[in-house]
Each structure stands twice: as C-alpha cells, then as structure tokens.
Design a protein around this motif. Structure first.
Motif, PDB file in Angstrom:
ATOM      1  N   VAL A 269      55.963  28.558  56.407  1.00  0.00           N
ATOM      2  CA  VAL A 269      55.176  28.295  57.614  1.00  0.00           C
ATOM      3  C   VAL A 269      53.808  27.780  57.191  1.00  0.00           C
ATOM      4  O   VAL A 269      53.024  28.509  56.590  1.00  0.00           O
ATOM      5  CB  VAL A 269      55.030  29.560  58.484  1.00  0.00           C
ATOM      6  N   HIS A 270      53.527  26.525  57.493  1.00  0.00           N
ATOM      7  CA  HIS A 270      52.240  25.916  57.147  1.00  0.00           C
ATOM      8  C   HIS A 270      51.453  25.669  58.434  1.00  0.00           C
ATOM      9  O   HIS A 270      51.883  24.912  59.300  1.00  0.00           O
ATOM     10  CB  HIS A 270      52.465  24.594  56.406  1.00  0.00           C
ATOM     11  N   SER A 271      50.319  26.338  58.561  1.00  0.00           N
ATOM     12  CA  SER A 271      49.439  26.174  59.725  1.00  0.00           C
ATOM     13  C   SER A 271      50.188  26.434  61.023  1.00  0.00           C
ATOM     14  O   SER A 271      49.960  25.750  62.030  1.00  0.00           O
ATOM     15  CB  SER A 271      48.839  24.758  59.740  1.00  0.00           C
ATOM     16  N   GLY A 272      51.082  27.417  61.006  1.00  0.00           N
ATOM     17  CA  GLY A 272      51.933  27.679  62.160  1.00  0.00           C
ATOM     18  C   GLY A 272      51.726  29.050  62.763  1.00  0.00           C
ATOM     19  O   GLY A 272      50.685  29.690  62.561  1.00  0.00           O
ATOM     20  N   LEU A 273      52.735  29.489  63.511  1.00  0.00           N
ATOM     21  CA  LEU A 273      52.642  30.745  64.242  1.00  0.00           C
ATOM     22  C   LEU A 273      53.912  31.561  64.041  1.00  0.00           C
ATOM     23  O   LEU A 273      54.931  31.043  63.600  1.00  0.00           O
ATOM     24  CB  LEU A 273      52.433  30.499  65.743  1.00  0.00           C
ATOM     25  N   ALA A 274      53.820  32.842  64.393  1.00  0.00           N
ATOM     26  CA  ALA A 274      54.933  33.760  64.194  1.00  0.00           C
ATOM     27  C   ALA A 274      56.041  33.528  65.211  1.00  0.00           C
ATOM     28  O   ALA A 274      55.830  32.987  66.291  1.00  0.00           O
ATOM     29  CB  ALA A 274      54.434  35.198  64.298  1.00  0.00           C
ATOM     30  N   ALA A 275      57.233  33.956  64.860  1.00  0.00           N
ATOM     31  CA  ALA A 275      58.385  33.825  65.747  1.00  0.00           C
ATOM     32  C   ALA A 275      58.171  34.616  67.032  1.00  0.00           C
ATOM     33  O   ALA A 275      57.690  35.750  67.013  1.00  0.00           O
ATOM     34  CB  ALA A 275      59.638  34.325  65.037  1.00  0.00           C
ATOM     35  N   GLY A 276      58.505  33.993  68.155  1.00  0.00           N
ATOM     36  CA  GLY A 276      58.449  34.686  69.436  1.00  0.00           C
ATOM     37  C   GLY A 276      57.074  35.100  69.884  1.00  0.00           C
ATOM     38  O   GLY A 276      56.949  35.938  70.771  1.00  0.00           O
ATOM     39  N   CYS A 277      56.032  34.515  69.313  1.00  0.00           N
ATOM     40  CA  CYS A 277      54.673  34.954  69.666  1.00  0.00           C
ATOM     41  C   CYS A 277      54.228  34.413  71.019  1.00  0.00           C
ATOM     42  O   CYS A 277      53.186  34.817  71.531  1.00  0.00           O
ATOM     43  CB  CYS A 277      53.682  34.538  68.583  1.00  0.00           C
ATOM     44  N   ALA A 278      54.994  33.505  71.601  1.00  0.00           N
ATOM     45  CA  ALA A 278      54.667  32.976  72.923  1.00  0.00           C
ATOM     46  C   ALA A 278      55.960  32.765  73.701  1.00  0.00           C
ATOM     47  O   ALA A 278      57.001  32.449  73.117  1.00  0.00           O
ATOM     48  CB  ALA A 278      53.897  31.663  72.806  1.00  0.00           C
ATOM     49  N   ARG A 279      55.866  32.949  75.017  1.00  0.00           N
ATOM     50  CA  ARG A 279      57.035  32.787  75.894  1.00  0.00           C
ATOM     51  C   ARG A 279      56.797  31.745  76.973  1.00  0.00           C
ATOM     52  O   ARG A 279      57.668  31.487  77.799  1.00  0.00           O
ATOM     53  CB  ARG A 279      57.374  34.126  76.546  1.00  0.00           C
ATOM     54  N   THR A 317      59.409  34.780  52.726  1.00  0.00           N
ATOM     55  CA  THR A 317      58.515  33.898  53.480  1.00  0.00           C
ATOM     56  C   THR A 317      57.310  33.489  52.650  1.00  0.00           C
ATOM     57  O   THR A 317      56.712  34.315  51.956  1.00  0.00           O
ATOM     58  CB  THR A 317      58.026  34.621  54.758  1.00  0.00           C
ATOM     59  N   ILE A 318      56.956  32.196  52.761  1.00  0.00           N
ATOM     60  CA  ILE A 318      55.723  31.695  52.146  1.00  0.00           C
ATOM     61  C   ILE A 318      54.878  31.072  53.252  1.00  0.00           C
ATOM     62  O   ILE A 318      55.388  30.347  54.101  1.00  0.00           O
ATOM     63  CB  ILE A 318      56.009  30.692  51.007  1.00  0.00           C
ATOM     64  N   VAL A 319      53.588  31.401  53.252  1.00  0.00           N
ATOM     65  CA  VAL A 319      52.676  30.986  54.309  1.00  0.00           C
ATOM     66  C   VAL A 319      51.491  30.246  53.700  1.00  0.00           C
ATOM     67  O   VAL A 319      50.905  30.699  52.709  1.00  0.00           O
ATOM     68  CB  VAL A 319      52.165  32.208  55.103  1.00  0.00           C
ATOM     69  N   PHE A 320      51.151  29.099  54.299  1.00  0.00           N
ATOM     70  CA  PHE A 320      49.927  28.378  53.964  1.00  0.00           C
ATOM     71  C   PHE A 320      49.097  28.256  55.231  1.00  0.00           C
ATOM     72  O   PHE A 320      49.619  27.920  56.301  1.00  0.00           O
ATOM     73  CB  PHE A 320      50.242  26.965  53.450  1.00  0.00           C
ATOM     74  N   HIS A 321      47.783  28.521  55.122  1.00  0.00           N
ATOM     75  CA  HIS A 321      46.909  28.338  56.281  1.00  0.00           C
ATOM     76  C   HIS A 321      45.484  28.074  55.795  1.00  0.00           C
ATOM     77  O   HIS A 321      45.002  28.732  54.873  1.00  0.00           O
ATOM     78  CB  HIS A 321      46.919  29.575  57.180  1.00  0.00           C
ATOM     79  N   GLY A 322      44.846  27.110  56.416  1.00  0.00           N
ATOM     80  CA  GLY A 322      43.448  26.826  56.123  1.00  0.00           C
ATOM     81  C   GLY A 322      42.533  27.754  56.891  1.00  0.00           C
ATOM     82  O   GLY A 322      42.740  27.986  58.093  1.00  0.00           O
ATOM     83  N   GLU A 323      41.540  28.301  56.230  1.00  0.00           N
ATOM     84  CA  GLU A 323      40.620  29.221  56.910  1.00  0.00           C
ATOM     85  C   GLU A 323      39.738  28.508  57.921  1.00  0.00           C
ATOM     86  O   GLU A 323      39.143  29.148  58.787  1.00  0.00           O
ATOM     87  CB  GLU A 323      39.769  29.963  55.881  1.00  0.00           C
ATOM     88  N   GLY A 324      39.644  27.182  57.814  1.00  0.00           N
ATOM     89  CA  GLY A 324      38.858  26.412  58.778  1.00  0.00           C
ATOM     90  C   GLY A 324      39.708  25.743  59.835  1.00  0.00           C
ATOM     91  O   GLY A 324      39.237  24.815  60.512  1.00  0.00           O
ATOM     92  N   ASP A 325      40.938  26.192  60.016  1.00  0.00           N
ATOM     93  CA  ASP A 325      41.847  25.592  60.994  1.00  0.00           C
ATOM     94  C   ASP A 325      41.338  25.850  62.411  1.00  0.00           C
ATOM     95  O   ASP A 325      41.289  26.993  62.866  1.00  0.00           O
ATOM     96  CB  ASP A 325      43.257  26.175  60.827  1.00  0.00           C
ATOM     97  N   GLY A 326      40.964  24.778  63.112  1.00  0.00           N
ATOM     98  CA  GLY A 326      40.485  24.902  64.473  1.00  0.00           C
ATOM     99  C   GLY A 326      41.549  24.650  65.518  1.00  0.00           C
ATOM    100  O   GLY A 326      41.260  24.684  66.720  1.00  0.00           O
ATOM    101  N   THR A 327      42.772  24.378  65.102  1.00  0.00           N
ATOM    102  CA  THR A 327      43.873  24.115  66.032  1.00  0.00           C
ATOM    103  C   THR A 327      44.760  25.336  66.197  1.00  0.00           C
ATOM    104  O   THR A 327      45.088  25.732  67.310  1.00  0.00           O
ATOM    105  CB  THR A 327      44.714  22.919  65.540  1.00  0.00           C
ATOM    106  N   VAL A 328      45.174  25.922  65.082  1.00  0.00           N
ATOM    107  CA  VAL A 328      45.964  27.160  65.093  1.00  0.00           C
ATOM    108  C   VAL A 328      45.149  28.209  64.343  1.00  0.00           C
ATOM    109  O   VAL A 328      44.930  28.090  63.132  1.00  0.00           O
ATOM    110  CB  VAL A 328      47.343  26.960  64.428  1.00  0.00           C
ATOM    111  N   HIS A 329      44.676  29.226  65.045  1.00  0.00           N
ATOM    112  CA  HIS A 329      43.772  30.215  64.451  1.00  0.00           C
ATOM    113  C   HIS A 329      44.408  30.839  63.205  1.00  0.00           C
ATOM    114  O   HIS A 329      45.598  31.194  63.218  1.00  0.00           O
ATOM    115  CB  HIS A 329      43.445  31.298  65.472  1.00  0.00           C
ATOM    116  N   PRO A 330      43.643  30.993  62.124  1.00  0.00           N
ATOM    117  CA  PRO A 330      44.185  31.587  60.893  1.00  0.00           C
ATOM    118  C   PRO A 330      44.761  32.978  61.081  1.00  0.00           C
ATOM    119  O   PRO A 330      45.589  33.430  60.279  1.00  0.00           O
ATOM    120  CB  PRO A 330      42.971  31.619  59.946  1.00  0.00           C
ATOM    121  N   ARG A 331      44.362  33.669  62.157  1.00  0.00           N
ATOM    122  CA  ARG A 331      44.915  34.997  62.412  1.00  0.00           C
ATOM    123  C   ARG A 331      46.433  34.942  62.594  1.00  0.00           C
ATOM    124  O   ARG A 331      47.138  35.931  62.386  1.00  0.00           O
ATOM    125  CB  ARG A 331      44.251  35.592  63.654  1.00  0.00           C
TER     126      ARG A 331
END
Length: 420
Positions: A269-279, A317-331
């Motif tokens: 998951v690169h700059s993405g979100l968790a499974a089922g986190c939105a409906r 699982t391997i995760v990549f995320h930029g700490e300055g990502d303003g589109t998908v929050h790093p949280r």
C-alpha cells in the motif's frame, strides 16, 4: 523505424482498437493528443487539468461520477476540433479501419476482440518480455488490463497485481514505477488492471464503495477473477501472487487482499488507506483528510463492522507513505499497519536517507524472526510513488526505491500449498 514512428503507429493502433470497440470518444481524444489539437495538453489533460504535475492532487469522485457516458465525452472532444481537422480525422479513422491488420503486425497485440467471459488471445512470447493489452470479464464485471510477460524462465513464476491511482493508466503507472524492468530481472508477471472512466470519471478505483470491497463483488471480484484467469493461461506460481497500489489503488489493493487472503501472499500500500475504512463518499473524504477513525486503536473503529480498519488481515504487508502527504493523511498508514497485526509483532527500526529525503524503515517480525510487515515513513515526501521515474505521473524520483523494496518484500513470502 524511429522511436517516434513506432509511438505514432502504436497510438494509431490503439485508436483503431478503441474505434472497433465503439469507444469513439477515447479514440478521438487519443488522435487529438497525437496531432497536438489546441485545447489539450500533450499528455491528454484538459485545460482544467493542465496544471497537474507529478505531485498534483488526484481528485476523488463518488457514485455521481458514474453518470458520465462515453457519448458525452465524444461530444466534448469533438467540440475542440476545428472543422477542417475534424474532416481529416474522419478520413484518418476510415483509413485506420482499413490498416488494422497491418498495424497489428507492426506493433503486436491490443487489437483482438476479447473472448466472452475471459481473456483475450495470447501473443507470442519474445526475448526481453512483452507488455500486451488484454480484456477480462466475469459475473462481477469487466475491465481492460495490460500484462507484462517476462522473457521465458523455467518453472512457475510469481504474479504481481498493480493498481494505479486516480487519473492514471496502466502505461503511466508502469512507466512511473519502473516495475516492468525489475520484473524482467526477476522473471515476474505483472498485471495492471485499467479502471474505466465509466466506473469513475477520474479513473479512481472505488475503494470507498461497499459493493466493490467484498469477495466476488464489484471491482474486488473482477480483479480476483482476472488473476485466476491469468493463472490458467500462464505458468503462474499460485503461492506467490501479490497485489499493490498507489493512493486509490492502494486502498483498493487493501480491500482485495482482505477479501482474498487465500489468493494473495503479500500486499503493498503506497500512499493509500486501510481496507473498509470508508463506506461512502463522506467517510472517504474524512479518512483522506484526517485519517480513518480508530486507526491506531485495536477495536476502536466504529461503524464499519467486518470492514473495520482494525480488522486483522494477517496478509504480509509493506507500506510506503510520505510524511508530507497532503492528499491522503499519513495517519492512514497506521491504520494499514494495524490491520496487518503489528501489535503481535516485534518492531525493529532503522533510519536512512535517499536523495533529498530521510526515512524511517520499520520491520515487524514474528516469534520466529521472520518479517511479516514492513513500513517506510519518508520525511518531506508528498503524494507520489517514491523512487519512481519522471516518465510517469505522481512520482518522486528522489527517495527510497519503493518498487525494489516491495518486490524484495514480496519475494520473501508465499502461501502454503499454492492455494488460490
């Protein structure tokens, strides 16, 4: 034959295929881009999109986006074409229909009609690998895709599914990630499903739609079916099938891995979100902006039931995320890690730098010492594929090589017994 000439022939062949499929709006737009029609940028973006660069923010579209039709797109494209040029294009399209058999021989593949309920005819494997366009359909739906076929190797080979981000295409994503070059080195098949503009106006995977998240449902069911079909057509090691994606593609990959832990041996998951986190669209926008509720608190997510962000997938699982990502929050990276079950694993952190970015790499090992989860948090990086090529969109060439890291991680994992 020059590269420019080859590119022209390739584009014209694609325009022919689109025309033969009844997709006149897309064919017209492709010819416009090749001829440099005023009103469109060289990469096909409309004036409203012209400012979009490698770090531009992809737009999220909800169910309303599905109301757009290709007929409307065709009308919009034709409005940009001067009358004389339109006549020339009409003549060119007629000529392309006549030249289709010759173009097929020049550029290879991409002009076949799909087999009902399955894959299109296969091309001939050549030295150095191929990148061919195909189509797939099953009860869940249909999508076009591109498949990288590595040069012949002995024995079954791994398969990697790559889901592009919003506004992207398989070619764009392959160029930006440089995954095909790495796959050729390792002898890996790579499939890039293409999101349809009919399904989403911005070609985002509909990761926030319940109907696209579950087993044998919607986009999850299409991708899983596509994978199974490729396994019947090619020498795929069914114990080594992996899935990864960027942004909306990363969120969709998480959904699909959750739905099919018996099919996929690894998730990226690169700059993405968790499974089922939105409906729905509001919860999707909220998750993107501030992170999914209860992301870092096991059992703390409310309202998502079996699709909770804290559901433990137990898929490596391997995760990549930029700490300055303003589109998908790093949280959101924390939510993906929580789903992967890091609470039961032992972390080991290391720090490094690549280009202008520093990063923290955390590997989470089980009781045997085997790394089951890996996380890369990259300082100063935004919403872009790290270590990517500027030839593709949404890439950051200055950073750790996400493609290489993902392949290295994936190849260390396999399903017991080759299930799937």
């Amino acid at each position: 034959m020059t590269d420019r000439h080859n590119a022209f022939l390739s584009d014209m062949a694609e325009a022919t295929r689109l025309t033969q499929s009844g997709r006149l709006g897309e064919a017209t737009a492709l010819i416009q881009r090749r001829l440099g029609v005023p009103g469109r940028s060289p990469d096909g973006a409309s004036p409203a999109d012209a400012s979009a660069g490698p770090h531009a923010v992809p737009r999220l579209e909800g169910p309303a986006a599905r109301l757009g039709t290709e007929a409307a797109a065709a009308t919009a494209h034709e409005a940009l074409i001067p009358e004389r040029l339109r006549e020339n294009i009409d003549q060119m399209m007629q000529g392309l229909r006549t030249l289709a058999p010759s173009l097929r021989g020049l550029v290879g593949g991409g002009l076949h009609a799909p087999k009902p309920g399955g894959l299109e005819p296969e091309g001939v494997e050549t030295e150095g690998g191929q990148f061919v366009e195909r189509s797939f359909s099953n009860a869940a739906g249909a999508r076009d895709y591109k498949l990288f076929i590595p040069s012949p190797r002995s024995g079954p080979r791994p398969l990697l599914v790559m889901l592009h981000g919003c506004t992207q295409s398989p070619d764009d994503f392959a160029a930006g990630t440089r995954m095909n070059a790495l796959a050729e080195e390792e002898g890996i098949y790579v499939v890039y499903p293409r999101q349809s503009s009919r399904a989403n106006a911005q070609r985002c995977w509909n990761w926030f739609e319940p109907g696209d998240q579950g087993r044998e449902m919607g986009e999850a069911g299409i991708v899983a079916g596509l994978v199974r079909a490729i396994c019947t057509e090619h020498p795929i090691d069914r114990s080594r099938i992996y899935i990864a994606g960027l942004s909306a593609g990363g969120a969709a990959a998480a959904n699909i891995a959750r739905a099919y832990p018996d099919l996929f041996a690894g998730l990226g998951v690169h700059s993405g979100l968790a499974a089922g986190c939105a409906r729905d669209l509001p919860s999707a926008l909220s998750a993107m902006r501030v992170g999914a509720p209860g992301a870092a608190e096991p059992g703390g997510a409310a309202g998502f039931g079996a699709g909770s962000v804290t559901q433990n997938l137990r898929v490596p699982t391997i995760v990549f995320h930029g700490e300055g990502d303003g589109t998908v929050h790093p949280r959101n990276a924390d939510a993906v890690l929580a789903q992967a079950g890091i609470d039961a694993l032992t972390p080991r952190r290391e720090r490094g730098s690549s280009g202008r970015h520093s990063y923290t790499r955390t590997r989470y090992a089980d009781e045997t010492g085997r790394v089951q989860v890996e996380a890369w948090s990259v300082q100063g990086a935004g919403h872009a594929w790290l270590g990517g090529s500027p030839e593709g969109s949404y890439t950051d060439p200055s950073g750790p090589d996400a493609s290489r890291a993902m392949l290295d991680f994936f190849l260390g994992h396999s399903l017991p017994g080759g299930r799937g």
